[in-house]
Design a protein around this motif. Sequence first.
Motif, PDB file in Angstrom:
ATOM      1  N   ASP A  69       0.830  -1.210   0.000  1.00 30.70           N
ATOM      2  CA  ASP A  69       0.000   0.000   0.000  1.00 30.70           C
ATOM      3  C   ASP A  69       0.865   1.261   0.000  1.00 30.70           C
ATOM      4  OD1 ASP A  69      -2.283  -1.566   0.035  1.00 30.70           O
ATOM      5  OD2 ASP A  69      -2.651  -1.291   2.190  1.00 30.70           O
ATOM      6  N   LEU A  70       1.902   1.263   0.823  1.00 32.84           N
ATOM      7  CA  LEU A  70       2.783   2.434   0.887  1.00 32.84           C
ATOM      8  C   LEU A  70       3.505   2.649  -0.440  1.00 32.84           C
ATOM      9  CD1 LEU A  70       4.274   1.984   4.466  1.00 32.84           C
ATOM     10  CD2 LEU A  70       2.742   3.812   3.712  1.00 32.84           C
ATOM     11  N   ILE A  71       3.939   1.572  -1.066  1.00 34.27           N
ATOM     12  CA  ILE A  71       4.605   1.686  -2.367  1.00 34.27           C
ATOM     13  C   ILE A  71       3.633   2.219  -3.410  1.00 34.27           C
ATOM     14  CG2 ILE A  71       5.640   0.356  -4.258  1.00 34.27           C
ATOM     15  CD1 ILE A  71       6.903  -1.442  -2.042  1.00 34.27           C
ATOM     16  N   ALA A  72       2.407   1.721  -3.391  1.00 35.77           N
ATOM     17  CA  ALA A  72       1.393   2.190  -4.338  1.00 35.77           C
ATOM     18  C   ALA A  72       1.091   3.669  -4.137  1.00 35.77           C
ATOM     19  CB  ALA A  72       0.122   1.363  -4.200  1.00 35.77           C
ATOM     20  N   TYR A  86      19.233   3.902   2.211  1.00 31.52           N
ATOM     21  CA  TYR A  86      18.784   5.270   1.916  1.00 31.52           C
ATOM     22  C   TYR A  86      17.612   5.324   0.929  1.00 31.52           C
ATOM     23  CZ  TYR A  86      23.394   5.861   3.886  1.00 31.52           C
ATOM     24  OH  TYR A  86      24.502   5.759   4.698  1.00 31.52           O
ATOM     25  N   ARG A  87      16.955   4.197   0.676  1.00 36.58           N
ATOM     26  CA  ARG A  87      15.844   4.199  -0.280  1.00 36.58           C
ATOM     27  C   ARG A  87      14.573   3.619   0.291  1.00 36.58           C
ATOM     28  NH1 ARG A  87      15.991   2.474  -5.616  1.00 36.58           N
ATOM     29  NH2 ARG A  87      14.001   3.505  -5.587  1.00 36.58           N
ATOM     30  N   GLY A  88      14.637   2.684   1.201  1.00 36.49           N
ATOM     31  CA  GLY A  88      13.423   2.125   1.758  1.00 36.49           C
ATOM     32  C   GLY A  88      13.293   0.642   1.523  1.00 36.49           C
ATOM     33  N   VAL A  89      12.060   0.186   1.540  1.00 41.67           N
ATOM     34  CA  VAL A  89      11.728  -1.231   1.475  1.00 41.67           C
ATOM     35  C   VAL A  89      10.928  -1.483   0.208  1.00 41.67           C
ATOM     36  CG1 VAL A  89      10.496  -3.084   2.657  1.00 41.67           C
ATOM     37  CG2 VAL A  89      11.610  -1.304   4.001  1.00 41.67           C
ATOM     38  N   PHE A  90      11.273  -2.563  -0.484  1.00 40.62           N
ATOM     39  CA  PHE A  90      10.575  -2.919  -1.711  1.00 40.62           C
ATOM     40  C   PHE A  90      10.207  -4.394  -1.672  1.00 40.62           C
ATOM     41  CE2 PHE A  90      13.232   0.686  -2.533  1.00 40.62           C
ATOM     42  CZ  PHE A  90      12.396   1.543  -3.231  1.00 40.62           C
ATOM     43  N   LEU A  91       9.063  -4.728  -2.241  1.00 38.29           N
ATOM     44  CA  LEU A  91       8.623  -6.115  -2.270  1.00 38.29           C
ATOM     45  C   LEU A  91       9.328  -6.880  -3.390  1.00 38.29           C
ATOM     46  CD1 LEU A  91       4.771  -5.684  -1.800  1.00 38.29           C
ATOM     47  CD2 LEU A  91       6.425  -6.419  -0.097  1.00 38.29           C
ATOM     48  N   THR A  92       9.642  -8.129  -3.104  1.00 39.50           N
ATOM     49  CA  THR A  92      10.139  -9.034  -4.133  1.00 39.50           C
ATOM     50  C   THR A  92       8.918  -9.592  -4.869  1.00 39.50           C
ATOM     51  OG1 THR A  92      10.011 -10.932  -2.664  1.00 39.50           O
ATOM     52  CG2 THR A  92      12.114  -9.709  -2.699  1.00 39.50           C
ATOM     53  N   ALA A  93       9.153 -10.410  -5.882  1.00 37.90           N
ATOM     54  CA  ALA A  93       8.039 -11.056  -6.580  1.00 37.90           C
ATOM     55  C   ALA A  93       7.222 -11.882  -5.596  1.00 37.90           C
ATOM     56  CB  ALA A  93       8.564 -11.926  -7.714  1.00 37.90           C
TER      57      ALA A  93
END
Length: 118
Positions: free
Chosen positions: A12-15, A54-61
């Motif tokens: 949700d935060l990424i979106a 310095y960029r944050g968190v991202f989901l993998t596949a």
Amino acid sequence: ELVEDYVELIADLIADGGEARQVDIAHRLGVAQPTVAKMLKRLAAEGFIQQKPYRGVFLTARGNELAARSRERHHIVESFLCALGISPETARIDAEGIEHYVSAETLEAFKSHLAKLR
């Protein structure tokens, strides 16, 4: 349950803003940043997220798949509760708990019933 909540929130935060930061996750969940840091390490170890300095968190596949499944279950349960006449706010809150425990059979019954209503 907690893993699904975190992954769904990160999605949700990424979106919403293009990335999920530890501070944003902590704020949304109402927990301390060290608590979030521990969970993020767990999520990374299980292959659901990647953290970039310095960029944050991202989901993998794998994380995206879990978030999509969780979001779909939530939507089905929430829609079913609303179809029963539960207020949208209460349905949203209740679906958050139910979605983690509903069986595949029950979820399919909810979907089938909703399809008949449409």
